[in-house]
Design a protein around this motif. Structure first.
Motif, short mmCIF file in Angstrom:
data_model
loop_
_atom_site.label_atom_id
_atom_site.label_comp_id
_atom_site.label_asym_id
_atom_site.label_seq_id
_atom_site.Cartn_x
_atom_site.Cartn_y
_atom_site.Cartn_z
N ILE A 30 1.00 -1.14 0.07
CA ILE A 30 0.07 -0.03 -0.02
C ILE A 30 0.93 1.30 -0.06
O ILE A 30 0.55 2.17 -0.82
CB ILE A 30 -1.06 0.11 1.16
CG1 ILE A 30 -1.82 -1.00 1.19
CG2 ILE A 30 -1.92 1.27 1.30
CD1 ILE A 30 -2.80 -1.31 2.40
N ALA A 31 1.96 1.16 0.95
CA ALA A 31 2.90 2.42 1.09
C ALA A 31 4.34 2.28 0.47
O ALA A 31 4.75 1.08 0.78
CB ALA A 31 2.97 2.72 2.53
N THR A 32 4.67 3.09 -0.44
CA THR A 32 5.95 3.06 -0.85
C THR A 32 6.90 4.23 -0.09
O THR A 32 6.42 5.46 -0.36
CB THR A 32 6.01 3.34 -2.46
OG1 THR A 32 5.15 2.14 -3.09
CG2 THR A 32 7.50 3.09 -3.00
N CYS A 46 13.12 16.70 -0.66
CA CYS A 46 12.81 16.27 0.46
C CYS A 46 13.65 15.19 1.21
O CYS A 46 14.43 14.45 0.52
CB CYS A 46 11.27 15.80 0.74
SG CYS A 46 11.08 14.29 -0.17
N ASP A 47 13.68 14.93 2.63
CA ASP A 47 14.44 13.91 3.05
C ASP A 47 13.64 12.52 2.58
O ASP A 47 14.50 11.64 2.16
CB ASP A 47 14.59 14.10 4.63
CG ASP A 47 15.17 15.05 5.10
OD1 ASP A 47 16.23 15.54 4.24
OD2 ASP A 47 15.08 15.78 5.87
N PHE A 48 12.55 12.10 2.99
CA PHE A 48 11.86 11.04 2.34
C PHE A 48 10.39 11.27 2.27
O PHE A 48 9.92 12.36 2.87
CB PHE A 48 12.11 9.65 3.17
CG PHE A 48 11.65 9.94 4.56
CD1 PHE A 48 10.32 9.32 4.88
CD2 PHE A 48 12.25 10.22 5.62
CE1 PHE A 48 9.65 9.03 5.93
CE2 PHE A 48 11.64 10.16 6.91
CZ PHE A 48 10.28 9.77 7.18
N LEU A 49 9.74 10.34 1.66
CA LEU A 49 8.39 10.44 1.37
C LEU A 49 7.70 9.12 1.36
O LEU A 49 8.18 8.34 1.27
CB LEU A 49 7.66 11.15 0.13
CG LEU A 49 8.29 10.75 -1.17
CD1 LEU A 49 7.31 9.64 -1.80
CD2 LEU A 49 8.34 11.87 -2.22
N ILE A 50 6.37 9.05 1.94
CA ILE A 50 5.58 7.91 1.86
C ILE A 50 4.52 8.30 0.71
O ILE A 50 3.79 9.05 0.60
CB ILE A 50 4.84 7.47 3.37
CG1 ILE A 50 6.06 7.60 4.25
CG2 ILE A 50 4.01 6.48 3.09
CD1 ILE A 50 5.41 7.55 5.70
N LYS A 51 4.40 7.29 -0.42
CA LYS A 51 3.36 7.60 -1.43
C LYS A 51 2.55 6.27 -1.15
O LYS A 51 2.78 5.08 -1.32
CB LYS A 51 4.03 7.50 -2.68
CG LYS A 51 3.33 7.85 -3.77
CD LYS A 51 4.08 8.06 -4.96
CE LYS A 51 3.26 8.61 -6.15
NZ LYS A 51 4.00 8.84 -7.37
N THR A 52 1.12 6.51 -0.77
CA THR A 52 0.13 5.76 -0.32
C THR A 52 -0.80 5.47 -1.77
O THR A 52 -1.36 6.66 -1.98
CB THR A 52 -0.44 6.17 0.64
OG1 THR A 52 0.37 6.35 1.75
CG2 THR A 52 -1.57 5.14 1.15
N ASN A 73 2.78 11.64 1.55
CA ASN A 73 3.11 12.29 2.67
C ASN A 73 4.66 12.54 2.85
O ASN A 73 5.46 11.68 2.53
CB ASN A 73 3.03 11.42 4.40
CG ASN A 73 1.58 11.52 4.35
OD1 ASN A 73 1.01 12.51 4.98
ND2 ASN A 73 0.65 10.52 3.98
N MET A 74 5.01 13.85 2.73
CA MET A 74 6.67 14.23 2.50
C MET A 74 7.12 14.71 3.83
O MET A 74 6.48 15.44 4.54
CB MET A 74 6.50 15.32 1.46
CG MET A 74 8.01 15.72 1.06
SD MET A 74 8.53 17.26 1.98
CE MET A 74 7.75 18.48 1.53
N PHE A 75 8.28 14.19 4.06
CA PHE A 75 8.85 14.64 5.38
C PHE A 75 10.20 15.26 5.17
O PHE A 75 11.11 14.94 4.38
CB PHE A 75 9.33 13.25 6.13
CG PHE A 75 8.05 12.51 6.83
CD1 PHE A 75 7.37 12.77 7.89
CD2 PHE A 75 7.17 11.86 5.70
CE1 PHE A 75 6.44 12.05 8.35
CE2 PHE A 75 6.13 11.13 6.02
CZ PHE A 75 5.69 11.28 7.56
N GLU A 76 10.47 16.18 6.22
CA GLU A 76 11.84 16.97 6.24
C GLU A 76 12.35 16.63 7.66
O GLU A 76 11.60 16.93 8.76
CB GLU A 76 11.88 18.44 6.14
CG GLU A 76 11.27 18.99 4.76
CD GLU A 76 12.24 18.71 3.77
OE1 GLU A 76 13.48 18.13 4.09
OE2 GLU A 76 11.99 19.16 2.69
N LEU A 77 13.24 16.24 8.02
CA LEU A 77 14.01 15.90 9.26
C LEU A 77 15.04 16.89 9.69
O LEU A 77 15.74 17.35 9.03
CB LEU A 77 14.67 14.38 9.06
CG LEU A 77 13.86 13.41 8.84
CD1 LEU A 77 14.58 12.12 8.75
CD2 LEU A 77 12.64 13.12 9.76
N LYS A 78 15.04 17.12 11.10
CA LYS A 78 16.24 17.94 11.61
C LYS A 78 16.48 17.10 13.09
O LYS A 78 15.55 16.71 13.93
CB LYS A 78 15.78 19.19 11.77
CG LYS A 78 15.73 20.25 10.69
CD LYS A 78 17.14 20.47 10.30
CE LYS A 78 17.43 21.00 9.03
NZ LYS A 78 17.32 20.08 7.78
#
Length: 223
Positions: free
Chosen positions: A107-109, A124-130, A140-145
């Motif tokens: 379901i999620a990549t 972006c740092d990483f993303l979840i493509k659903t 859902n796209m993520f930036e991490l610190k």
């Protein structure tokens, strides 16, 4: 604290409906109406004189689960105390973990370092493509610190810059619709004065215990 029943499909703490992460809320032990378009679970904790709301998010729960694993917590403690930072390591390890726990059913990549932002080369740092039930996708796209002993002096500036990056960002069409998140691992800094999506960053209700180091996780998102 009132918990979500695993026996009621309308109260599952994790799932996918219409491409967004499924959530339900509980008030005084009774389920409220399911909210398939919301990424937040709200839990109400009450006493005779007070009532508080805890925002519980399924992705944040998985991030804290990964970080509080005994082996990972030991690595985080060592990484925090090393010069040079540990954000790159978190990207790799967390992306692989989320791929395992979220993408196991096809379901999620999980993808890293994607050109999400339109009009520039920022990634972006990483993303979840659903994949939605109708075959369409939601991102859902993520930036991490990650604060470390060596970068504490500039940590707030880096978090602020990522908040601005998300606030001003326009997503490339292949990733729309998209919700952008910032997740900041902090030991000494408070970043509640920065905003994403019209709200101040929130300190997640759980913490990371990495050996002798207690770490807060700040987060915010913008659709």
């Amino acid at each position: 604290m009132y918990m979500v029943s695993k026996h009621n499909p309308c109260q599952r703490a994790f799932g996918v409906i219409c491409g967004r992460l499924f959530s339900a809320s509980v008030y005084k032990g009774r389920p409220r109406r399911c909210r398939p378009y919301c990424t937040i679970n709200s839990y109400y904790q009450s006493s005779a004189t007070t009532m508080s709301v805890v925002e519980k998010n399924s992705v944040m729960e998985k991030i804290l689960e990964w970080a509080n694993d005994v082996v990972n917590a030991e690595k985080i403690e060592k990484a925090y105390n090393q010069k040079g930072g540990w954000e790159g390591w978190v990207q790799v390890e967390l992306a692989m973990y989320l791929q395992k726990v979220l993408g196991g059913q096809g379901i999620a990549t999980i993808l890293r370092e994607q050109n999400v932002y339109n009009g520039n080369s920022q990634k972006c740092d990483f993303l979840i493509k659903t994949q939605k039930e109708n075959g369409e996708y939601f991102t859902n796209m993520f930036e991490l610190k990650c604060e470390s002993s060596g970068n504490a002096g500039k940590f707030r500036t880096e978090v602020r810059d990522d908040c601005t990056k998300i606030a001003n960002g326009v997503w490339n069409t292949e990733f729309n619709p998209c919700e952008a998140w910032i997740v900041a691992f902090s030991v000494t800094k408070n970043v509640a004065d920065f905003m994403v999506g019209g709200r101040n960053l929130r300190r997640y209700y759980k913490t990371i215990q990495a050996g002798q180091i207690q770490m807060s996780v700040w987060w915010g998102s913008r659709a």
